[in-house]
Design an enzyme around this catalytic site. Structure first.
Site, mmCIF file in Angstrom:
data_model
loop_
_atom_site.group_PDB
_atom_site.id
_atom_site.type_symbol
_atom_site.label_atom_id
_atom_site.label_comp_id
_atom_site.label_asym_id
_atom_site.label_seq_id
_atom_site.Cartn_x
_atom_site.Cartn_y
_atom_site.Cartn_z
ATOM 1 N N CYS A 103 -0.311 -19.147 1.791
ATOM 2 C CA CYS A 103 0.157 -20.475 2.200
ATOM 3 C C CYS A 103 -0.931 -21.534 2.040
ATOM 4 O O CYS A 103 -1.358 -22.150 3.010
ATOM 5 C CB CYS A 103 0.631 -20.426 3.643
ATOM 6 S SG CYS A 103 -0.641 -19.789 4.728
ATOM 7 N N GLU A 104 -1.402 -21.703 0.814
ATOM 8 C CA GLU A 104 -2.400 -22.727 0.497
ATOM 9 C C GLU A 104 -2.074 -23.237 -0.906
ATOM 10 O O GLU A 104 -1.824 -22.425 -1.805
ATOM 11 C CB GLU A 104 -3.810 -22.134 0.444
ATOM 12 C CG GLU A 104 -4.247 -21.418 1.693
ATOM 13 C CD GLU A 104 -5.365 -22.125 2.445
ATOM 14 O OE1 GLU A 104 -5.793 -23.213 2.014
ATOM 15 O OE2 GLU A 104 -5.767 -21.574 3.464
ATOM 16 N N ARG A 113 -12.336 -16.425 -6.986
ATOM 17 C CA ARG A 113 -13.202 -17.245 -7.845
ATOM 18 C C ARG A 113 -12.508 -18.486 -8.440
ATOM 19 O O ARG A 113 -13.129 -19.548 -8.500
ATOM 20 C CB ARG A 113 -13.840 -16.409 -8.959
ATOM 21 C CG ARG A 113 -14.714 -15.263 -8.452
ATOM 22 C CD ARG A 113 -15.651 -14.718 -9.502
ATOM 23 N NE ARG A 113 -16.674 -15.662 -9.869
ATOM 24 C CZ ARG A 113 -16.673 -16.414 -10.942
ATOM 25 N NH1 ARG A 113 -15.701 -16.304 -11.806
ATOM 26 N NH2 ARG A 113 -17.638 -17.262 -11.172
ATOM 27 N N TYR A 157 -17.772 -10.003 -8.283
ATOM 28 C CA TYR A 157 -17.414 -10.974 -7.249
ATOM 29 C C TYR A 157 -15.897 -11.087 -7.116
ATOM 30 O O TYR A 157 -15.350 -12.175 -6.925
ATOM 31 C CB TYR A 157 -18.079 -12.332 -7.534
ATOM 32 C CG TYR A 157 -19.568 -12.188 -7.776
ATOM 33 C CD1 TYR A 157 -20.408 -11.806 -6.732
ATOM 34 C CD2 TYR A 157 -20.139 -12.362 -9.039
ATOM 35 C CE1 TYR A 157 -21.768 -11.618 -6.945
ATOM 36 C CE2 TYR A 157 -21.500 -12.174 -9.254
ATOM 37 C CZ TYR A 157 -22.300 -11.814 -8.203
ATOM 38 O OH TYR A 157 -23.647 -11.623 -8.409
ATOM 39 N N PRO A 163 -29.340 -7.657 -13.042
ATOM 40 C CA PRO A 163 -28.016 -8.111 -13.474
ATOM 41 C C PRO A 163 -26.911 -7.608 -12.553
ATOM 42 O O PRO A 163 -26.950 -6.464 -12.096
ATOM 43 C CB PRO A 163 -27.861 -7.503 -14.878
ATOM 44 C CG PRO A 163 -28.781 -6.329 -14.903
ATOM 45 C CD PRO A 163 -29.866 -6.580 -13.897
ATOM 46 N N GLY A 164 -25.966 -8.464 -12.255
ATOM 47 C CA GLY A 164 -24.806 -8.069 -11.458
ATOM 48 C C GLY A 164 -23.565 -8.303 -12.277
ATOM 49 O O GLY A 164 -22.951 -7.399 -12.831
ATOM 50 N N TYR A 178 -14.620 -21.655 -7.209
ATOM 51 C CA TYR A 178 -15.516 -22.252 -8.212
ATOM 52 C C TYR A 178 -14.752 -22.943 -9.347
ATOM 53 O O TYR A 178 -15.359 -23.324 -10.346
ATOM 54 C CB TYR A 178 -16.401 -21.179 -8.841
ATOM 55 C CG TYR A 178 -17.068 -20.250 -7.864
ATOM 56 C CD1 TYR A 178 -18.092 -20.703 -7.020
ATOM 57 C CD2 TYR A 178 -16.697 -18.912 -7.772
ATOM 58 C CE1 TYR A 178 -18.702 -19.846 -6.125
ATOM 59 C CE2 TYR A 178 -17.310 -18.047 -6.880
ATOM 60 C CZ TYR A 178 -18.305 -18.521 -6.063
ATOM 61 O OH TYR A 178 -18.913 -17.670 -5.175
HETATM 62 N N1 LLP Z 1 -30.472 -11.272 -7.782
HETATM 63 C C1 LLP Z 1 -30.326 -12.134 -6.756
HETATM 64 C C2 LLP Z 1 -31.456 -12.362 -5.864
HETATM 65 C C3 LLP Z 1 -29.089 -12.773 -6.549
HETATM 66 O O1 LLP Z 1 -28.957 -13.624 -5.530
HETATM 67 C C4 LLP Z 1 -28.007 -12.521 -7.428
HETATM 68 C C5 LLP Z 1 -26.714 -13.177 -7.232
HETATM 69 C C6 LLP Z 1 -28.210 -11.601 -8.484
HETATM 70 C C7 LLP Z 1 -29.455 -11.010 -8.637
HETATM 71 C C8 LLP Z 1 -27.127 -11.260 -9.452
HETATM 72 O O2 LLP Z 1 -26.748 -12.348 -10.208
HETATM 73 P P1 LLP Z 1 -25.721 -12.166 -11.424
HETATM 74 O O3 LLP Z 1 -26.410 -11.336 -12.479
HETATM 75 O O4 LLP Z 1 -24.522 -11.491 -10.896
HETATM 76 O O5 LLP Z 1 -25.460 -13.541 -11.871
HETATM 77 N N2 LLP Z 1 -20.091 -15.270 -5.974
HETATM 78 C C9 LLP Z 1 -20.587 -16.016 -7.114
HETATM 79 C C10 LLP Z 1 -21.925 -15.466 -7.607
HETATM 80 C C11 LLP Z 1 -22.999 -15.433 -6.557
HETATM 81 C C12 LLP Z 1 -24.288 -14.863 -7.059
HETATM 82 C C13 LLP Z 1 -25.217 -14.596 -5.928
HETATM 83 N N3 LLP Z 1 -26.462 -14.008 -6.304
HETATM 84 C C14 LLP Z 1 -19.534 -16.009 -8.208
HETATM 85 O O6 LLP Z 1 -18.484 -15.402 -8.030
HETATM 86 O O7 LLP Z 1 -19.743 -16.631 -9.251
#
Ligand code: LLP
Length: 422
Positions: free
Chosen positions: A346-347, A316, A375, A278-279, A320
């Protein structure tokens, strides 16, 4: 069970834990990222506890928030770390992650990154192609070692999320097609320098329903049984990250307990350690971006609130189309009116919210973007010559600076002007 509120109002003033947001702005200036330590710990502990007696590793996906202090909170809670580059691997080591609790994914690992992973002895390299397998085998043999590997399998699942963050579809660049798994594992088993230890997948990010996870996990279960029947010892099942968070007030994502429950139920009985990565779900709701109102104006029938934070600080919404909840401080009396909250870049796309109902604000007031702990800062840039902002970690009544505000000189410190030829 829902999470404790990160931001609360005491009277008309917003607080992050026990610290007034206004105090943070005063002391550290704006724009400013601020994180609640309690919120980080609460989330880490809930993922950990949800596994009960199932052998597991919660590996924080450090890409979501790279700050050393944040990652350190998680290693202190006993979490491992999921990395995707040399820089992330070195950060994981720097905050005390044990190498056996580090996993390394990514479609384009360079030889020097593979070498470092082998030298420190990480838990496993998640491979994304057969050419990468050959490269890892060669590097391992040259070092006189054996590389522990898994293949990242692409289960061809639609995670029902924003197309930019869907990774488990057949057309994505990630992993190898699940139908080719048995062949790939047979090749790996035959290769000196390689030890097959697991399987891996990750289908996307900000997934707010359990259905795509259930489907992917079901496919993974089937393939693990096939691989075991083929004689592979699968010690680790890494199911990636992707659990969504509350961004709009209406997302209602599964809780860590719901999510881990499905993971345990589907792949918890296969004799392997279950890894999750988890991130976002560990950090997003714990962080806010505090900006100050500079000016208000009306162009035609559009009313704008111009703040000092911009898309270079938090990308974000622009990248997105992500909805970001906004609070104002102080909360002023008067009815809410629709405004566009925009930055100084400036966008035209430098807009955090369009037609958002906000209470009245005046120049000097604070505008707080919620749920930006994932992120956020790590995707910021110095576009328009703007120094990277500061970050603070709040713990009860205490606020510690965890990343200094960049100076203008630092934004150009590594640049050189070559001598002009005559
Ligand atoms: N494991 C792998 C192999 C990944 O590529 C990622 C995220 C994670 C775990 C963690 O995923 P999470 O639990 O955070 O969903 N910048 C984008 C999100 C890109 C995610 C990339 N990979 C945003 O701001 O939504």
């Amino acid at each position: 069970m829902s999470f404790r509120e990160v931001l609360t109002r005491r009277g008309d003033r917003l607080h992050l834990e026990d610290v007034a947001v206004a105090r943070l702005a005063e002391e550290f200036d704006t724009p400013l990222y601020a994180y609640s330590r309690a919120a980080l710990v609460e989330r880490a502990e809930r993922f950990e506890r949800a596994f009960g007696n199932t052998p597991h590793l919660v590996a924080y996906s450090i890409k979501a928030n790279l700050n050393l202090a944040i990652a350190h909170v998680f290693t202190r809670c006993g979490l491992g770390i999921d990395v995707t580059s040399r820089g992330e691997l070195e950060r994981a080591l720097r905050v005390g992650a044990r190498p056996e609790n580090i996993v390394f994914a990514g479609a384009g690992k360079r030889a020097d990154e593979i070498d470092l992973a082998l030298a420190v002895g990480i838990r496993m390299l998640n491979l994304e192609s057969l050419e990468e397998l050959e490269c890892v085998a060669t590097r391992a043999r040259e070092r006189g070692t054996v590389a522990p590997v898994a293949f990242r399998l692409n289960p061809d699942i639609d995670p029902q999320t924003h197309p930019h963050i869907a990774t488990g579809l057949r057309t994505a660049k990630f992993g190898i097609p699940i139908e080719e798994a048995r062949e790939a594992y047979a090749r790996a088993k035959a290769l000196p320098g390689i030890r097959v230890v697991g399987v891996d997948f990750h289908i996307g990010s900000q997934i707010t329903s359990l259905a795509p996870f259930r489907e992917a996990l079901g496919r993974m279960r089937a393939i693990v049984l096939d691989l075991q029947a083929d004689g592979h010892a699968i010690e680790v099942i890494d199911v990636g990250g992707g659990l969504g968070v509350e961004y709009t007030g209406q997302d209602r994502p599964p809780t860590p307990e719901d999510y881990v429950g499905v993971v345990r139920k589907t792949v918890g009985d296969l004799g392997a350690t279950v890894v999750i990565e988890p991130g976002r779900s560990l950090t997003a709701n714990a962080g806010v971006l505090i900006s100050r109102v500079l000016y208000r104006k009306t162009n035609g029938d559009r009313r704008f609130v111009i703040v000092d934070g911009g898309m270079n600080d938090y990308l974000r919404p622009m990248l997105y189309g992500a909805h970001t909840r906004i609070e104002t401080d102080p909360l002023r009396p008067g009815s809410e009116a629709p405004v566009d909250v925009v930055g100084p870049i400036c966008e035209s796309t430098d807009r955090f919210a369009e037609d958002r109902l906000l209470s009245p604000v005046e120049p000097g007031d604070l505008v707080v973007l919620r749920d930006v702990g994932a992120y956020g800062f790590c995707m910021s840039s110095t576009y328009n010559g703007r120094p990277l902002v500061a970050e603070v970690l709040v713990n009860g009544e205490r606020a510690d600076l965890i990343c200094e505000r960049q100076t203008v000189e630092e934004t150009w410190a590594r640049e050189r002007i070559p001598e002009e030829s005559p």
